[in-house]
Design a protein around this motif. Sequence first.
Motif, PDB file in Angstrom:
ATOM      1  N   PRO B  26       0.825  -1.207   0.000  1.00 11.21           N
ATOM      2  CA  PRO B  26       0.000   0.000   0.000  1.00 11.21           C
ATOM      3  C   PRO B  26       0.867   1.268   0.000  1.00 11.21           C
ATOM      4  N   VAL B  27       0.446   2.272  -0.746  1.00 13.30           N
ATOM      5  CA  VAL B  27       1.199   3.540  -0.781  1.00 13.30           C
ATOM      6  C   VAL B  27       0.232   4.712  -0.604  1.00 13.30           C
ATOM      7  N   LEU B  28       0.712   5.775   0.045  1.00 13.07           N
ATOM      8  CA  LEU B  28      -0.107   6.977   0.198  1.00 13.07           C
ATOM      9  C   LEU B  28      -0.049   7.781  -1.098  1.00 13.07           C
ATOM     10  N   VAL B  29      -1.211   8.157  -1.605  1.00 13.41           N
ATOM     11  CA  VAL B  29      -1.283   8.975  -2.816  1.00 13.41           C
ATOM     12  C   VAL B  29      -2.007  10.263  -2.455  1.00 13.41           C
ATOM     13  N   SER B  30      -1.435  11.391  -2.884  1.00 16.59           N
ATOM     14  CA  SER B  30      -1.977  12.688  -2.480  1.00 16.59           C
ATOM     15  C   SER B  30      -2.927  13.255  -3.542  1.00 16.59           C
ATOM     16  N   TYR B  31      -4.049  13.782  -3.096  1.00 15.93           N
ATOM     17  CA  TYR B  31      -5.017  14.436  -3.984  1.00 15.93           C
ATOM     18  C   TYR B  31      -5.402  15.757  -3.367  1.00 15.93           C
ATOM     19  N   ARG B  32      -5.680  16.772  -4.213  1.00 22.08           N
ATOM     20  CA  ARG B  32      -6.177  18.041  -3.695  1.00 22.08           C
ATOM     21  C   ARG B  32      -7.624  18.199  -4.153  1.00 22.08           C
ATOM     22  N   SER B  40     -18.672  16.110   3.122  1.00 24.59           N
ATOM     23  CA  SER B  40     -18.152  15.033   3.969  1.00 24.59           C
ATOM     24  C   SER B  40     -16.897  14.447   3.329  1.00 24.59           C
ATOM     25  N   VAL B  41     -16.149  13.676   4.107  1.00 25.39           N
ATOM     26  CA  VAL B  41     -14.959  13.015   3.562  1.00 25.39           C
ATOM     27  C   VAL B  41     -15.384  12.060   2.441  1.00 25.39           C
ATOM     28  N   LEU B  42     -16.564  11.429   2.606  1.00 20.29           N
ATOM     29  CA  LEU B  42     -17.048  10.538   1.549  1.00 20.29           C
ATOM     30  C   LEU B  42     -17.229  11.303   0.243  1.00 20.29           C
ATOM     31  N   GLN B  43     -17.833  12.504   0.347  1.00 18.51           N
ATOM     32  CA  GLN B  43     -18.024  13.307  -0.876  1.00 18.51           C
ATOM     33  C   GLN B  43     -16.682  13.727  -1.471  1.00 18.51           C
ATOM     34  N   ALA B  44     -15.719  13.995  -0.602  1.00 17.45           N
ATOM     35  CA  ALA B  44     -14.391  14.357  -1.105  1.00 17.45           C
ATOM     36  C   ALA B  44     -13.800  13.190  -1.893  1.00 17.45           C
ATOM     37  N   LEU B  45     -13.967  11.960  -1.372  1.00 17.46           N
ATOM     38  CA  LEU B  45     -13.462  10.780  -2.087  1.00 17.46           C
ATOM     39  C   LEU B  45     -14.213  10.592  -3.406  1.00 17.46           C
ATOM     40  N   GLN B  46     -15.528  10.839  -3.362  1.00 17.34           N
ATOM     41  CA  GLN B  46     -16.315  10.704  -4.592  1.00 17.34           C
ATOM     42  C   GLN B  46     -15.858  11.733  -5.623  1.00 17.34           C
ATOM     43  N   SER B  47     -15.507  12.927  -5.144  1.00 14.31           N
ATOM     44  CA  SER B  47     -15.046  13.951  -6.071  1.00 14.31           C
ATOM     45  C   SER B  47     -13.717  13.537  -6.711  1.00 14.31           C
ATOM     46  N   ILE B  48     -12.844  12.871  -5.922  1.00 13.06           N
ATOM     47  CA  ILE B  48     -11.590  12.368  -6.502  1.00 13.06           C
ATOM     48  C   ILE B  48     -11.908  11.321  -7.569  1.00 13.06           C
ATOM     49  N   LYS B  49     -12.808  10.412  -7.222  1.00 15.15           N
ATOM     50  CA  LYS B  49     -13.145   9.325  -8.150  1.00 15.15           C
ATOM     51  C   LYS B  49     -13.779   9.871  -9.428  1.00 15.15           C
ATOM     52  N   GLU B  77      -8.038   7.580  13.068  1.00  8.65           N
ATOM     53  CA  GLU B  77      -9.183   7.183  13.895  1.00  8.65           C
ATOM     54  C   GLU B  77     -10.246   6.528  13.030  1.00  8.65           C
ATOM     55  N   PRO B  78     -10.841   5.429  13.534  1.00  7.16           N
ATOM     56  CA  PRO B  78     -11.906   4.813  12.747  1.00  7.16           C
ATOM     57  C   PRO B  78     -13.153   5.685  12.741  1.00  7.16           C
ATOM     58  N   LYS B  79     -13.618   6.044  11.537  1.00 10.83           N
ATOM     59  CA  LYS B  79     -14.766   6.955  11.395  1.00 10.83           C
ATOM     60  C   LYS B  79     -15.588   6.519  10.190  1.00 10.83           C
ATOM     61  N   LEU B  80     -16.850   6.939  10.177  1.00 13.97           N
ATOM     62  CA  LEU B  80     -17.631   6.821   8.955  1.00 13.97           C
ATOM     63  C   LEU B  80     -17.287   8.038   8.100  1.00 13.97           C
ATOM     64  N   ALA B  81     -16.911   7.808   6.847  1.00 14.11           N
ATOM     65  CA  ALA B  81     -16.531   8.927   5.978  1.00 14.11           C
ATOM     66  C   ALA B  81     -17.717   9.848   5.727  1.00 14.11           C
ATOM     67  N   CYS B  82     -18.940   9.283   5.800  1.00 12.65           N
ATOM     68  CA  CYS B  82     -20.113  10.103   5.462  1.00 12.65           C
ATOM     69  C   CYS B  82     -20.506  11.064   6.571  1.00 12.65           C
ATOM     70  N   ASN B  83     -20.129  10.764   7.832  1.00 16.42           N
ATOM     71  CA  ASN B  83     -20.471  11.761   8.854  1.00 16.42           C
ATOM     72  C   ASN B  83     -19.230  12.391   9.486  1.00 16.42           C
ATOM     73  N   THR B  84     -18.143  12.404   8.719  1.00 20.55           N
ATOM     74  CA  THR B  84     -16.960  13.164   9.093  1.00 20.55           C
ATOM     75  C   THR B  84     -16.818  14.277   8.067  1.00 20.55           C
ATOM     76  N   PHE B  85     -16.729  15.519   8.537  1.00 20.80           N
ATOM     77  CA  PHE B  85     -16.764  16.633   7.599  1.00 20.80           C
ATOM     78  C   PHE B  85     -15.378  17.217   7.366  1.00 20.80           C
ATOM     79  N   VAL B  86     -15.135  17.560   6.103  1.00 16.57           N
ATOM     80  CA  VAL B  86     -13.833  18.090   5.703  1.00 16.57           C
ATOM     81  C   VAL B  86     -13.527  19.369   6.480  1.00 16.57           C
ATOM     82  N   ARG B  87     -14.556  20.198   6.722  1.00 22.41           N
ATOM     83  CA  ARG B  87     -14.336  21.477   7.420  1.00 22.41           C
ATOM     84  C   ARG B  87     -13.731  21.273   8.811  1.00 22.41           C
TER      85      ARG B  87
END
Lengths: 128, 253
Positions: B26-32, B40-49, B77-87
């Motif tokens: 596994p490798v860390l890949v950076s996205y802006r 939410s973090v989930l939406q951020a991941l969806q935006s990357i995808k 920390e273990p979190k649900l991406a959908c209820n963790t907010f980027v802000r």
Amino acid sequence: MRPTILHHPAPKRSVAPVFWLLFGAGGMLSALFGPALIILTGFMLPHGWGVPANFSDFPHVLAFVRHPIGKLVVLAVIALFFWHGAERLFLTLKDMRAGPPLLLRLMTYGVAALLTLVTIALLLAIGF
Amino acid sequence: MSDATIPSKSIELRVLRYRPASDREPVLVSYRVAYSDDMSVLQALQSIKDTQDGSLSFRWSCRMAVCGSCGMMINGEPKLACNTFVRDLAPDAVIIEPLQNFPIERDLVVTVGDFVKKIESIYPYIIPKVAKPVEDGAHLQTPAQMAAYESFSDCINCMLCYAACPQFGANPDFIGPGAMALLQRYNGDSRDGGRQFRLDQIHGEDGVWACTAVGICSEVCPKQVDPANAVNQNKTNSALDFFLHYVQPRSQP
């Protein structure tokens, strides 16, 4: 008609509950009486603070540990405190992977068991 | 459109990626990602995808903390991406990894087979106390009887408690907090008669006794299920059963 249930084989039973109950009993006792015992035997008795004169004299203490109920109290306070500490130490050492579980058990439960036996022997040797 | 929904800021997400066909490890890949305050973090991941790399893999479904699919490690920390907010994570870079303690299948997707087997092993359904044909009506339950198990029924199988539990990390065979909460949900149900079947599954070294009362399972639970409480109650139940089984012979299920 009872619904059909897909049965799963039951895993082998652990003996952990024995140690857990001793741990629980010792934890309860030490929480309730530990601090009081430290204050009594560590400060009040040696200084004679707030206790009747001759309260901690040898004959008094001897009479206490010669009484069957007194013996039980002393045994519970000594042995269960040790079993409590043994379980806590065992789990900590196991989490730290400090050694093979059998060795850790001997070092913790073993010490508690030995001290329990020594306490029983001494309480009996004191006589009734 | 209010100001809050117009993306004006951006944040760096470092996502742990593992593509079995091309990555040795596994490798860390950076996205802006540009984000708005309601992202939410989930939406951020969806935006990357959607806009940067269509091969990024992660599980999701409901987007509102009900389905339990999008559990991942967010800044460790273990979190649900959908209820963790980027802000709440900005402006620093955010590290996103798959759930700890589970084998990685691909990117943020982990293997859940063992977890499902554990859930299955504790009979996760009501085994009626008395057979009752449908024409005889419903199995009634008072509000107090329902309150006895209701909070444990809120578990969404998101596995955050497994990702947080050091005992599960040390021993992957440990039945774990989530399965114990589910066990309590059924054993606490007045309509259920399968208590002994379930208890017989947890008496072993990898059952309830593998827990050392760390308690972090209850801290990370996104649904306030309190699995640590379920485990504690069942240490008592299992200990009682330990002595009862000597004096109370019973037929094998």
